[in-house]
Design a protein around this motif. Structure first.
Motif, PDB file in Angstrom:
ATOM      1  N   GLN A 196       0.825  -1.203   0.000  1.00 17.23           N
ATOM      2  CA  GLN A 196       0.000   0.000   0.000  1.00 17.23           C
ATOM      3  C   GLN A 196       0.861   1.255   0.000  1.00 17.23           C
ATOM      4  OE1 GLN A 196      -2.453   0.799   3.566  1.00 17.23           O
ATOM      5  NE2 GLN A 196      -4.154   1.192   2.164  1.00 17.23           N
ATOM      6  N   ARG A 197       1.908   1.236   0.799  1.00 17.97           N
ATOM      7  CA  ARG A 197       2.809   2.390   0.847  1.00 17.97           C
ATOM      8  C   ARG A 197       3.480   2.641  -0.495  1.00 17.97           C
ATOM      9  NH1 ARG A 197       8.077   2.076   4.507  1.00 17.97           N
ATOM     10  NH2 ARG A 197       8.931   1.342   2.530  1.00 17.97           N
ATOM     11  N   GLU A 198       3.752   1.570  -1.217  1.00 16.42           N
ATOM     12  CA  GLU A 198       4.388   1.681  -2.524  1.00 16.42           C
ATOM     13  C   GLU A 198       3.385   1.979  -3.642  1.00 16.42           C
ATOM     14  OE1 GLU A 198       7.920   1.387  -3.214  1.00 16.42           O
ATOM     15  OE2 GLU A 198       7.741   1.875  -1.079  1.00 16.42           O
ATOM     16  N   GLY A 199       2.117   2.077  -3.284  1.00 20.17           N
ATOM     17  CA  GLY A 199       1.091   2.373  -4.281  1.00 20.17           C
ATOM     18  C   GLY A 199       0.743   1.200  -5.174  1.00 20.17           C
ATOM     19  N   ILE A 200       1.004  -0.011  -4.714  1.00 21.05           N
ATOM     20  CA  ILE A 200       0.730  -1.204  -5.510  1.00 21.05           C
ATOM     21  C   ILE A 200      -0.670  -1.711  -5.180  1.00 21.05           C
ATOM     22  CG2 ILE A 200       1.404  -3.599  -5.960  1.00 21.05           C
ATOM     23  CD1 ILE A 200       4.292  -2.742  -5.304  1.00 21.05           C
ATOM     24  N   THR A 201      -1.552  -1.681  -6.142  1.00 14.21           N
ATOM     25  CA  THR A 201      -2.928  -2.135  -5.958  1.00 14.21           C
ATOM     26  C   THR A 201      -3.269  -3.323  -6.845  1.00 14.21           C
ATOM     27  OG1 THR A 201      -3.712  -0.534  -7.596  1.00 14.21           O
ATOM     28  CG2 THR A 201      -3.717   0.176  -5.287  1.00 14.21           C
ATOM     29  N   GLU A 202      -2.309  -3.752  -7.652  1.00  9.04           N
ATOM     30  CA  GLU A 202      -2.533  -4.890  -8.542  1.00  9.04           C
ATOM     31  C   GLU A 202      -1.272  -5.727  -8.628  1.00  9.04           C
ATOM     32  OE1 GLU A 202      -3.032  -4.995 -13.188  1.00  9.04           O
ATOM     33  OE2 GLU A 202      -4.985  -4.555 -12.279  1.00  9.04           O
ATOM     34  N   LEU A 203      -1.445  -7.032  -8.542  1.00  4.20           N
ATOM     35  CA  LEU A 203      -0.336  -7.972  -8.700  1.00  4.20           C
ATOM     36  C   LEU A 203      -0.616  -8.838  -9.921  1.00  4.20           C
ATOM     37  CD1 LEU A 203       0.067  -9.124  -4.979  1.00  4.20           C
ATOM     38  CD2 LEU A 203       1.711  -7.732  -6.271  1.00  4.20           C
ATOM     39  N   ASP A 204       0.352  -8.898 -10.813  1.00  2.00           N
ATOM     40  CA  ASP A 204       0.205  -9.752 -11.979  1.00  2.00           C
ATOM     41  C   ASP A 204       0.325 -11.224 -11.603  1.00  2.00           C
ATOM     42  OD1 ASP A 204       0.094  -7.837 -14.373  1.00  2.00           O
ATOM     43  OD2 ASP A 204       1.795  -7.080 -13.229  1.00  2.00           O
ATOM     44  N   ALA A 205       1.137 -11.511 -10.591  1.00  2.00           N
ATOM     45  CA  ALA A 205       1.344 -12.895 -10.182  1.00  2.00           C
ATOM     46  C   ALA A 205       1.543 -12.960  -8.675  1.00  2.00           C
ATOM     47  CB  ALA A 205       2.552 -13.501 -10.896  1.00  2.00           C
ATOM     48  N   LEU A 206       0.987 -14.006  -8.080  1.00  2.00           N
ATOM     49  CA  LEU A 206       1.176 -14.282  -6.661  1.00  2.00           C
ATOM     50  C   LEU A 206       1.590 -15.736  -6.519  1.00  2.00           C
ATOM     51  CD1 LEU A 206       0.878 -13.588  -3.622  1.00  2.00           C
ATOM     52  CD2 LEU A 206      -1.534 -14.239  -3.816  1.00  2.00           C
ATOM     53  N   PHE A 207       2.753 -15.966  -5.915  1.00  2.99           N
ATOM     54  CA  PHE A 207       3.243 -17.314  -5.655  1.00  2.99           C
ATOM     55  C   PHE A 207       3.046 -17.636  -4.173  1.00  2.99           C
ATOM     56  CE2 PHE A 207       5.523 -15.974  -9.399  1.00  2.99           C
ATOM     57  CZ  PHE A 207       5.657 -17.111 -10.169  1.00  2.99           C
ATOM     58  N   ILE A 208       2.462 -18.787  -3.896  1.00  2.00           N
ATOM     59  CA  ILE A 208       2.332 -19.259  -2.515  1.00  2.00           C
ATOM     60  C   ILE A 208       3.197 -20.503  -2.398  1.00  2.00           C
ATOM     61  CG2 ILE A 208       0.770 -19.974  -0.678  1.00  2.00           C
ATOM     62  CD1 ILE A 208      -1.495 -18.583  -2.152  1.00  2.00           C
ATOM     63  N   SER A 209       4.318 -20.369  -1.710  1.00  2.00           N
ATOM     64  CA  SER A 209       5.342 -21.420  -1.750  1.00  2.00           C
ATOM     65  C   SER A 209       4.901 -22.702  -1.064  1.00  2.00           C
ATOM     66  CB  SER A 209       6.641 -20.917  -1.120  1.00  2.00           C
ATOM     67  OG  SER A 209       6.486 -20.750   0.287  1.00  2.00           O
ATOM     68  N   HIS A 210       4.241 -22.570   0.091  1.00  2.00           N
ATOM     69  CA  HIS A 210       3.772 -23.735   0.840  1.00  2.00           C
ATOM     70  C   HIS A 210       2.930 -23.231   1.999  1.00  2.00           C
ATOM     71  CE1 HIS A 210       7.105 -22.505   3.368  1.00  2.00           C
ATOM     72  NE2 HIS A 210       6.821 -23.411   4.273  1.00  2.00           N
ATOM     73  N   ILE A 211       2.383 -24.154   2.763  1.00  2.00           N
ATOM     74  CA  ILE A 211       1.441 -23.790   3.813  1.00  2.00           C
ATOM     75  C   ILE A 211       2.145 -23.763   5.168  1.00  2.00           C
ATOM     76  CG2 ILE A 211      -0.714 -24.413   4.988  1.00  2.00           C
ATOM     77  CD1 ILE A 211      -1.612 -25.712   2.348  1.00  2.00           C
ATOM     78  N   HIS A 212       2.551 -22.578   5.577  1.00  2.00           N
ATOM     79  CA  HIS A 212       3.001 -22.303   6.942  1.00  2.00           C
ATOM     80  C   HIS A 212       2.657 -20.859   7.265  1.00  2.00           C
ATOM     81  CE1 HIS A 212       5.900 -25.827   7.988  1.00  2.00           C
ATOM     82  NE2 HIS A 212       4.802 -25.887   8.723  1.00  2.00           N
ATOM     83  N   GLU A 213       2.423 -20.570   8.529  1.00  2.00           N
ATOM     84  CA  GLU A 213       1.897 -19.277   8.939  1.00  2.00           C
ATOM     85  C   GLU A 213       2.762 -18.119   8.476  1.00  2.00           C
ATOM     86  OE1 GLU A 213       0.519 -15.853  11.003  1.00  2.00           O
ATOM     87  OE2 GLU A 213       2.563 -16.655  11.154  1.00  2.00           O
ATOM     88  N   ASP A 214       4.078 -18.260   8.538  1.00  4.40           N
ATOM     89  CA  ASP A 214       4.984 -17.164   8.225  1.00  4.40           C
ATOM     90  C   ASP A 214       5.172 -16.949   6.718  1.00  4.40           C
ATOM     91  OD1 ASP A 214       6.260 -19.739   8.554  1.00  4.40           O
ATOM     92  OD2 ASP A 214       8.182 -18.760   8.275  1.00  4.40           O
TER      93      ASP A 214
END
Length: 324
Positions: free
Chosen positions: A50-68
């Motif tokens: 938000q601070r960087e003014g980014i409101t759209e992501l072309d790609a989102l990678f979710i590496s694996h399932i852990h809280e961090d």
């Protein structure tokens, strides 16, 4: 191309920004309030975007399932439009699943894992509802993202994902039976790191290898040439002692080694032997060590003024670090 390691404390949140406006995010750090309390430099991934003014992501990678890695992505999804999500697991079993809850006596990491599992399912449900594309990746896949970034998927191994998903399906089928669910969640928590994406990002002549929590013992079977010319390494498993291997890393022409760990070095992360050994293996051309949350780690790193992110600016094959 700019590659930014956001200071989310103990966790991963890595932002890629191309000169043409392309944006991608790899993981989103934690959602725990305790991870950010008392630190003026740690920042939630959603707040940084938000601070960087980014409101759209072309790609989102979710590496694996852990809280961090997962839980900080829900606020990101609330604030940013996401075009494509890339995951290592089949999608349908999660969509057919339900919220799970461990017993109060579960081992301390199991509730955190369960938070991540539930958040991951909600993210997928949200993506389906909004029409966001979800792509399941595996070893051998190559993704051309924007005009500057190529991603080669090196892991996890399909057999490991299959075994993990059998446990996931069994856990959902056991919903309502607290003891059985808790036992399965405990097994899933222990196995999740092995299912981490191993990703090779190529930008011009620079190769950035991000392993999330996939340690080198899981890299057998990866074609050796894909691991030999890595310039920038995001250490697996937050720099714990199992994050390195002489077999793989001695021959890497490493310029930068990045550790995404909290400055309290919990769970023996940012382990000093890791950096001692890397220097021994690369004593003629030692890499520069960067730590996403450390201000002082003698003799490896010093940045007394603090920072909320480390940016690697890649231009004409050169790499220039900047602290934000």
């Amino acid at each position: 191309m700019r590659i930014t390691m956001i200071n989310v404390g103990y966790g991963d949140a890595i932002l890629f920004q191309g000169s043409s406006g392309f944006t991608a995010l790899l993981d989103g750090g934690s959602a725990l309030q305790s991870e950010f309390d008392g630190s003026p430099y740690r920042i939630r991934a959603a707040d940084y975007l938000q601070r960087e003014g980014i409101t759209e992501l072309d790609a989102l990678f979710i590496s694996h399932i852990h809280e961090d890695h997962v839980c900080g992505l829900e606020p990101v999804m609330e604030r940013c439009a996401v075009k494509d999500i890339y995951v290592p697991y089949p999608v349908e079993p999660f969509l057919k699943g339900c919220e799970l809850h461990p017993s109060p006596g579960a081992f301390r990491s199991v509730p955190l894992y369960t938070n991540a599992l539930n958040a991951y399912r909600r993210i997928l449900l949200r993506a389906v509802k909004t029409g966001t594309s979800i792509t399941v990746t595996g070893p051998g896949d190559t993704l051309a993202l924007g005009s500057e970034l190529t991603v080669k998927v090196l892991g996890p191994k399909p057999g490991i994902v299959h075994s993990y998903m059998e446990l996931v399906k069994e856990a959902y089928a056991s919903a309502g039976r607290e003891a059985a669910v808790t036992e399965l969640l405990t097994k899933l928590d222990a196995a999740s790191n092995q299912t981490s994406m191993l990703l090779r990002f190529e930008v011009e002549e620079v190769v950035f290898l991000s392993a999330a929590d996939s340690c080198p013992r899981e890299w057998g079977g990866v074609p050796s040439f894909l691991l030999e010319n890595v310039n920038v390494l995001k250490l697996p498993h937050h720099g714990q002692i199992d994050s390195i291997s002489e077999q793989f890393m001695k021959e890497m022409p490493l310029e930068y080694v990045i550790t995404t760990s909290g400055s309290d070095r919990r769970y023996n992360s940012s382990h000093p032997q890791v950096y001692q050994r890397l220097l021994q293996w690369r004593n003629s051309h030692p890499p520069r060590f960067l730590f996403s949350d450390e201000r002082s780690y003698p003799p490896y790193f010093s940045r007394p003024e603090g920072f909320q992110a480390i940016v690697l600016e890649i231009n004409s094959g050169g790499i220039t670090p900047e602290f934000i």
